[in-house]
Scaffold this motif. Structure first.
Motif, short mmCIF file in Angstrom:
data_model
loop_
_atom_site.label_atom_id
_atom_site.label_comp_id
_atom_site.label_asym_id
_atom_site.label_seq_id
_atom_site.Cartn_x
_atom_site.Cartn_y
_atom_site.Cartn_z
N ILE A 159 9.82 -0.57 -0.41
CA ILE A 159 10.52 -2.48 -0.62
C ILE A 159 11.94 -2.53 -0.32
O ILE A 159 12.24 -1.52 -1.29
CB ILE A 159 9.65 -2.87 -1.37
N PHE A 160 12.63 -2.71 1.10
CA PHE A 160 13.65 -3.27 1.35
C PHE A 160 14.09 -4.70 1.05
O PHE A 160 13.48 -5.32 2.59
CB PHE A 160 13.91 -1.93 1.53
N SER A 161 15.26 -5.19 0.90
CA SER A 161 15.34 -6.67 1.64
C SER A 161 16.46 -6.70 2.54
O SER A 161 17.19 -5.59 2.66
CB SER A 161 16.00 -6.69 0.49
N SER A 162 16.78 -7.65 2.79
CA SER A 162 17.42 -7.84 3.81
C SER A 162 17.89 -8.98 4.62
O SER A 162 16.65 -9.78 4.60
CB SER A 162 17.18 -6.80 5.40
N HIS A 163 18.60 -9.32 4.96
CA HIS A 163 18.92 -11.43 5.61
C HIS A 163 18.86 -11.01 6.67
O HIS A 163 19.17 -11.88 7.67
CB HIS A 163 19.39 -11.76 5.06
N VAL A 164 18.67 -10.37 7.65
CA VAL A 164 19.21 -9.20 8.83
C VAL A 164 18.16 -9.65 9.69
O VAL A 164 17.25 -8.13 8.69
CB VAL A 164 19.94 -8.19 8.96
N LEU A 165 17.23 -10.80 10.39
CA LEU A 165 15.67 -10.32 11.10
C LEU A 165 15.58 -9.14 12.05
O LEU A 165 14.78 -7.90 11.41
CB LEU A 165 15.94 -11.34 11.54
N SER A 166 16.67 -8.33 13.08
CA SER A 166 15.95 -7.39 13.72
C SER A 166 16.15 -6.11 12.78
O SER A 166 15.74 -5.27 12.96
CB SER A 166 17.29 -7.10 14.41
N ASP A 218 0.55 -1.36 -0.44
CA ASP A 218 0.10 -0.28 -0.06
C ASP A 218 0.97 0.91 -0.11
O ASP A 218 2.41 1.20 0.76
CB ASP A 218 -0.66 -0.40 1.06
N THR A 219 0.16 2.36 -0.53
CA THR A 219 0.90 3.42 -0.30
C THR A 219 1.33 3.96 1.35
O THR A 219 0.76 4.30 2.23
CB THR A 219 -0.09 5.08 -1.04
N GLY A 220 3.14 4.65 1.60
CA GLY A 220 3.26 4.70 2.27
C GLY A 220 3.46 3.89 3.49
O GLY A 220 3.68 3.75 4.66
N GLU A 221 3.44 2.79 3.07
CA GLU A 221 3.96 1.15 3.31
C GLU A 221 5.08 1.42 3.54
O GLU A 221 5.51 1.05 2.22
CB GLU A 221 3.00 -0.19 3.06
N VAL A 222 5.77 0.32 3.99
CA VAL A 222 7.77 0.53 4.28
C VAL A 222 8.03 -1.06 4.60
O VAL A 222 6.74 -1.95 5.84
CB VAL A 222 8.06 0.15 5.60
N LEU A 223 7.76 -2.41 3.61
CA LEU A 223 7.75 -3.45 3.01
C LEU A 223 9.54 -4.01 3.75
O LEU A 223 10.13 -3.95 2.99
CB LEU A 223 7.21 -3.93 1.69
N GLY A 224 9.38 -4.69 4.69
CA GLY A 224 10.92 -5.83 4.61
C GLY A 224 10.22 -6.97 3.55
O GLY A 224 9.83 -7.66 3.77
N PHE A 225 11.80 -6.87 3.01
CA PHE A 225 11.11 -8.10 1.93
C PHE A 225 12.47 -9.66 2.69
O PHE A 225 13.86 -8.96 2.70
CB PHE A 225 11.64 -7.76 0.99
N LEU A 226 12.63 -10.13 4.02
CA LEU A 226 13.06 -11.59 4.37
C LEU A 226 13.96 -12.20 3.84
O LEU A 226 12.05 -13.09 3.06
CB LEU A 226 12.36 -11.59 5.89
N GLY A 227 14.46 -12.62 3.62
CA GLY A 227 14.43 -14.01 2.74
C GLY A 227 16.23 -15.36 3.52
O GLY A 227 17.19 -13.43 3.11
N GLU A 260 19.39 -4.55 0.07
CA GLU A 260 19.97 -4.83 0.90
C GLU A 260 21.04 -3.11 0.93
O GLU A 260 21.55 -3.62 1.39
CB GLU A 260 21.41 -5.87 0.35
N PRO A 261 20.46 -2.41 1.67
CA PRO A 261 20.68 -0.86 1.81
C PRO A 261 21.60 -1.06 2.83
O PRO A 261 23.03 -0.33 2.63
CB PRO A 261 19.88 -0.29 1.92
N THR A 262 21.92 -2.18 3.41
CA THR A 262 23.06 -2.23 5.00
C THR A 262 24.06 -2.80 5.21
O THR A 262 24.79 -2.69 6.01
CB THR A 262 22.07 -2.05 6.05
N VAL A 263 24.00 -3.75 4.01
CA VAL A 263 25.29 -4.73 3.78
C VAL A 263 26.50 -3.39 3.77
O VAL A 263 26.44 -2.96 2.58
CB VAL A 263 24.97 -5.33 2.52
#
Lengths: 234, 315
Positions: B184-191, B25-34, B157-160
């Motif tokens: 939408i941002f992806s990461s493999h770090v859960l925290s 949805d608009t304005g949502e921050v979605l975490g993409f985890l895997g 993975e913007p923080t790698v």
């Protein structure tokens, strides 16, 4: 397209590429100019141009080897392909960048013509006709080499392959004399770049020759667009 | 804002992603985890139009990437896993190039200055990108994605590779961007994901294994809560008493600590809290509770559970 063209030219001139390429180009053209014009007391640039054919075949892969291979390697193609630019714009930008670089090299011939004019009246019509031919030949070779660069990730592979293709094209007329089969001979003659180019160097401006080089350019630019498109789908 | 429908991508026989659908949805921050290699980058590359899907559609703000690529791409700012930088350019020249490339219709100089201030690289404008550290390159990549204020931001993975201080800064930045953009941002770090995102999507081996609000996810997956107890007294009596408490699903004696005391583990449903009952039951049989610890299943446990199940072929 404008942005890519600007960046291409910027990257040529901010690295050594542009200067090295120009130095080599000027060195050989100067050498030929000295031998065929000064030493043989002539005002005709025909031999200078026809000998430059081989130098051009080797210099163009150096100009274009980076264009797509480097982008792919350092993954900056992601920025290009996800930008609101069409593939055609991207390819044209890359092509024009290399072409302008090449045209700057060719501008030296105008200087030679001016040098001649101090001693005798140069045949401007012949010189300009040949210059046009050189630009058209270069355009089609650049299109071929941009296509080769789009096929690989390694600049070295792109350059070596491009030179190989250039050598093959230069030797086409030689193959014609070796082969006995009539139809192959005809085909090879029809696609020999040198045949078309030589008409320009003796001052014949024929529609066929212009169309030949323009269609080779368009064909390989189209292939490049397709190659990029294919990469997206595979 | 973003609608992904039945997305599948095959590389030869290998299915990199398999029938993924979700909406943002608009304005949502979605975490993409895997886990690594789960298909996160592939999905993002398809959404941004870098590669094409084998089947399925992506719609961004009403326009489809295959039908109107120009409009769609204009709406997306993309930071790929490796920032698409040209090492031979200075930061400002590069951003000017990207500005032109993206055909942004804002005042050029002011906009670039503003973005550079936002990601804190204002003083690096004249530096060559090849001389920048990894953290600064990442920020330049970030700046590039923000050019033109696209409504959708896709960050892979913007923080790698950043140091902890930079990671916190980038997270803060993403949070603040989430107010104006759909991210939408992806990461493999859960925290990281749980700290930044409103919603989480978990993918594993190319398949979607979970899609829920961050706080709901741990609740819905941890169907039971755990209580670990250290109690003094006869263990047979204690276990018998625990058994009587309504809502208890599983109870077990873990180990003896000394002659009289032992450790117990009790599992119970999420709908009721049994801690008070346990306390009064133990008081009744005169067995003092020495320690009581309740543990919600952590996101980490849940993530492992989800991705392992997917690996076995279940869903």
């Amino acid at each position: 397209m404008g942005a890519i063209l600007k960046r291409e030219l910027g990257s040529f001139f901010s690295s050594a590429t542009a200067y090295v390429v120009m130095a080599v180009f000027f060195f050989f053209s100067g050498l030929f100019f000295n031998a065929y014009v000064f030493a043989s007391n002539s005002t005709s640039l025909t031999y200078v141009f026809s000998n430059m054919f081989y130098i051009i075949m080797f210099i163009i892969p150096i100009i274009t080897m980076k264009s797509f291979a480097e982008e792919k390697k350092q993954k900056s193609d992601q920025a290009l392909l996800t930008s609101p630019c069409s593939l055609t714009e991207i390819v044209l930008g890359k092509f024009l960048g290399a072409f302008i670089m090449y045209a700057l090299c060719c501008a030296i011939f105008l200087v030679y013509a001016v040098v001649i004019s101090f001693f005798a009246a140069p045949q401007w019509s012949v010189i300009l006709c040949t210059l046009l031919g050189t630009l058209l030949l270069g355009g089609s070779m650049i299109a071929i080499n941009v296509f080769i660069s789009a096929m690989t990730e390694s600049q070295v592979v792109a350059a070596v392959l491009g030179m190989g293709v250039g050598l093959l094209i230069s030797m086409m007329s030689y193959f014609v004399s070796l082969i006995d089969v009539e139809w192959i001979k005809t085909v090879l003659e029809k696609i020999s770049f040198l045949n078309y180019y030589q008409n320009f160097t003796i001052g014949i401006l024929s529609f066929t020759d212009v169309i030949f080089f323009l269609s080779v350019t368009a064909l390989f630019l189209f292939f490049t667009v397709r190659a990029l498109e294919k990469r997206r789908w595979s | 804002m973003i609608e992904v429908k039945n997305l599948t991508k095959c590389y030869g026989d290998i299915k990199a992603i398999d029938d993924i659908s979700f909406t943002v949805d608009t304005g949502e921050v979605l975490g993409f985890l895997g886990p690594n290699g789960a298909g996160k980058s592939t999905t993002m590359n398809i959404i941004t139009g870098y590669i094409s899907s084998t089947s399925g559609t992506v719609t961004v703000d009403g326009s489809e990437i295959l039908e109107s690529p120009r409009e769609t791409k204009r709406k997306i700012g993309y930071l790929p896993e490796i920032p698409p930088l040209y090492p031979d350019m200075t930061v400002r020249k590069y951003l000017e190039f990207m500005f032109d490339l993206k055909k942004v219709r804002l005042p050029k100089k002011e906009h670039i200055e503003e973005i550079m201030r936002l990601v804190q690289i204002s003083d690096k404008g004249g530096r060559l990108i090849k001389n920048l550290s990894k953290g600064y390159r990442q920020r330049v990549g970030f700046a590039q994605a923000l050019l033109g204020n696209p409504p959708v931001l896709i960050l892979d993975e913007p923080t790698v590779g950043l140091d902890p201080k930079q990671i916190i800064e980038i997270r803060k930045l993403i949070r603040s961007l989430g107010k104006k953009h759909t991210v939408i941002f992806s990461s493999h770090v859960l925290s990281e994901i749980s700290a930044t995102c409103d919603r989480i999507i978990v993918i594993s081996e190319g398949r979607l294994v979970a899609d829920a609000k961050t706080d709901e996810l741990s609740k819905s997956l941890g169907k039971s809560q755990k209580l670990s107890l250290t109690i003094e007294g006869n263990s047979a009596d204690i276990l018998a008493e625990i058994k009587k408490i309504p809502g208890v699903q599983k109870y077990v004696k873990l180990r003896d600590i000394s002659e009289k005391t032992a450790e117990y583990s009790v599992e119970y449903g999420t709908d009721n809290d049994i801690r008070r009952e346990v306390f009064s039951a133990m008081v009744r049989i005169n067995c003092p509770i020495l320690e009581m610890k309740s543990g919600n299943e952590s996101l980490e446990d849940m993530f492992l559970k989800l991705t392992q199940n997917a690996g076995k072929g279940g869903r």
